[in-house]
Each structure stands twice: as C-alpha cells, then as structure tokens.
Design an enzyme around this catalytic site. Structure first.
Site, PDB file in Angstrom:
ATOM      1  N   LYS A  38       0.769  -1.194   0.126  1.00  0.00           N
ATOM      2  CA  LYS A  38       0.020   0.152   0.133  1.00  0.00           C
ATOM      3  C   LYS A  38       0.880   1.117  -0.165  1.00  0.00           C
ATOM      4  O   LYS A  38       0.378   2.453  -0.470  1.00  0.00           O
ATOM      5  CB  LYS A  38      -0.927   0.062   1.211  1.00  0.00           C
ATOM      6  CG  LYS A  38      -1.978  -1.171   1.316  1.00  0.00           C
ATOM      7  CD  LYS A  38      -3.101  -0.608   0.139  1.00  0.00           C
ATOM      8  CE  LYS A  38      -4.296  -1.374   0.413  1.00  0.00           C
ATOM      9  NZ  LYS A  38      -5.355  -0.907  -0.471  1.00  0.00           N
ATOM     10  N   SER A 289       1.324  -9.810  -0.707  1.00  0.00           N
ATOM     11  CA  SER A 289       1.131  -8.484  -0.639  1.00  0.00           C
ATOM     12  C   SER A 289       1.263  -7.744   0.730  1.00  0.00           C
ATOM     13  O   SER A 289       1.446  -6.471   0.732  1.00  0.00           O
ATOM     14  CB  SER A 289      -0.385  -8.165  -1.133  1.00  0.00           C
ATOM     15  OG  SER A 289      -1.229  -8.838  -0.178  1.00  0.00           O
TER      16      SER A 289
END
Length: 321
Positions: A38, A289
C-alpha cells in the site's frame, strides 16, 4: 519512486516448484516499508499533488495497511495526514499509524462508518482524499510492483494477484500487458468476500451485504467504480480460495520459508496451489502483498489449516511440510 520505496526481493523455493510443477517467484511485498504494498500507491498519489495540495494535508479511512501507507508517505513528502479508523481496530495498527506521524481518529464500529466520517470531514477540511484503491494514481503506484517483478525475472508468463477492491491487480494488469500482452494475470479473491469474482464473471458490478474472511485486508463489499472496468478488460481470470486454503498457505510460508504473511498476503499463493493444474504456466509470479499479521490470530489459523495440505498430492510423505 525509487528513492522512497523498497525494491522488494523475489523468494524462490524448490519445494513450491515441485508441488506445482513450475518455477515460482514470490514478490515479497510483505518486506515493503510499512509491511505492505500500500505504501507504493499512497506515495505515487502524494507525489502527484501540488505544493498547495500537500500543504492542505491528506485524509483517508482504513483499518490497516492503507492507513500506514498514507501516514508514512505523508511524512516522507511533508504533508499532514488524518486517518479515520474503526473503534475496534487492533491497537498495534493504531499505534503504528500514529508512529508514522498521522492524526488517528477512532470512530464507528465498522470500516464503512469510519469511511463515512472521513468523507464528511473532507468536506469541511479541504484536505485531499486518498482512496485505498479506486484512484488511478494509487493504481499506478501499485503497478510498479509488476515493473520490478518483470525486471527481476523476465521469463514470468503468469502472475497471481490478490483482489480486494482491485487497485493492486488493476495496476499490475495494465503494467504486465504493456510489457507483454501474453502474460496471464490471475486474480485471487477470498470466497467469503468475492464481490470482484462475482462481478468479473457476471460482467456487471455486484455488491455484497456482508463479508467474512480471515483475509481482512481484502474484505471488500463492492468493487471500485474505476478498478472494475480495468480488471474486466485486462485480467485473464478471477478465482476464489477458502479461508482454509489461505490459512494453510500462511503456515506453509512460515514453516517452509520462514516468512510471515497476513491473510491477504497469502491469498495469491493459495490461488496458485489451488489452481495450478487448471492454469498452465512455466514461470509464475505470486504477489505476497503484506505481512502485517495479528499474532493473536495464530491459533485460529492453525485450527483452520489443521489437516489441510496446500496442494493435493498422492503421497504427502514425499514432501517435507
């Protein structure tokens, strides 16, 4: 973004290769700054703002990785950040976000309530809103993962990517197809939060009334208005995996590769394990991720994964697990 973000490493494993019959390259975004991908999208978004916009500050809502990504990116670029988080957010995530310099506002029982509060505040504050996924600049930042991955290993023909709202896979799919239109991009979603899976296969937006998955980082009730058309046009397939499959993948990575992934971070690997027979490939990339795992959930993960092996094999004894 090279001076600001990490170029994360690729993890390879002969055991994984043998299990799925191909070469596998895990892109370890759990080793990115703030522990998740992110930070890339937040950084690129803020880099596009004018000095005047940065001076006004940024605002968002998040219960996890996006909050930390925006907070740290804002600190790096000299902007103030206000993050709205649900009251039940684990204190470790709240403290991490505050330690990156953000002003944290705890409000509401769910993300949706925190999001509504952040939107109301945006109207009176003049701050710039940084959406967690439904923003072209955010998607572009996430797409840098694919650019790095294909520079690190140019033989990759298939990439497995987790999906929540779709910002990560939208950026990766456009980048992959720009470099080589023949690269397969496979989205993987948790079966208990499969809004994008349903939307992709129905070819129209679907909205869920509730979601339930241990992969809280991708527990999204509806696709993004901007991400869905890109995924529809650029992604080759979207599949789902169960929480049991995700839990088994978390334990596999911890036990075999000595690396900790969160639920969302293990989802793409679970997809590779579950669908390797249906999705042909010689060199597969897997996006790990994030790694911001709530250690208090380890017992739950162990219980879900008990007796469940990531890949069906005729003789499990042949593979040391």
């Amino acid at each position: 973004m090279a001076p600001i973000v990490h170029q994360t490493p690729l993890l390879t494993s002969h055991t994984i290769d043998d299990m799925v019959g191909r070469k596998v390259y895990c892109k370890m975004e759990n080793q990115q700054k703030t522990g998740a991908f992110k930070f890339r999208g937040a950084t690129f978004k803020l880099m596009q703002l004018t000095k005047e916009e940065l001076k006004r500050g940024v605002i968002t809502a998040s219960a996890g990785n996006h909050a930390q990504g925006v907070a740290y990116a804002a600190r790096k670029l000299g902007a103030s950040a206000k993050i709205f988080m649900p009251e039940g957010t684990p204190l470790a995530k709240v403290h991490a976000t505050r330690n990156y310099g953000a002003d944290v506002v705890l409000t509401g029982e769910s993300f949706q309530e925190a999001y509504q509060a952040s939107m109301e505040y945006e109207k009176i504050s003049g701050s710039v809103y940084v959406h967690p996924f439904d923003d072209y600049d955010v998607m572009t930042g996430q797409g840098t993962i694919a650019m790095e991955l294909l520079r690190q290993e140019d033989r990759i023909d298939t990439v497995f990517v987790p999906i929540g709202g779709g910002g990560l896979i939208a950026g990766i799919a456009v980048a992959c197809k720009h470099i080589n239109r023949n690269i397969q991009v496979i989205g993987v979603q948790a079966s208990g939060a499969d809004a994008m899976y349903q939307s992709y296969h129905a070819k129209e937006m679907k909205h869920l009334t509730d979601v339930s998955t241990l992969a809280d980082g991708i527990a999204v009730k509806e696709p993004g208005n901007s991400t869905f058309p890109i995924i529809r046009d650029y992604v080759d397939d979207v599949v789902t995996v169960t929480d049991e499959q995700i839990a088994a993948s978390i334990l596999f990575m911890l036990e075999r590769n000595k690396t900790l992934t969160e639920g969302a971070g293990a989802t793409a690997l679970a997809g590779l394990f579950a669908y390797h027979k249906e999705i042909p490939s010689r060199h597969s990339g897997v996006i790990v991720s994030g790694g911001n795992f709530d250690i208090k959930r380890m017992t739950e993960i162990q219980e879900l994964a008990e007796g469940f092996f990531p890949v069906e094999v005729k003789e499990k004894e042949q593979i040391a697990y």
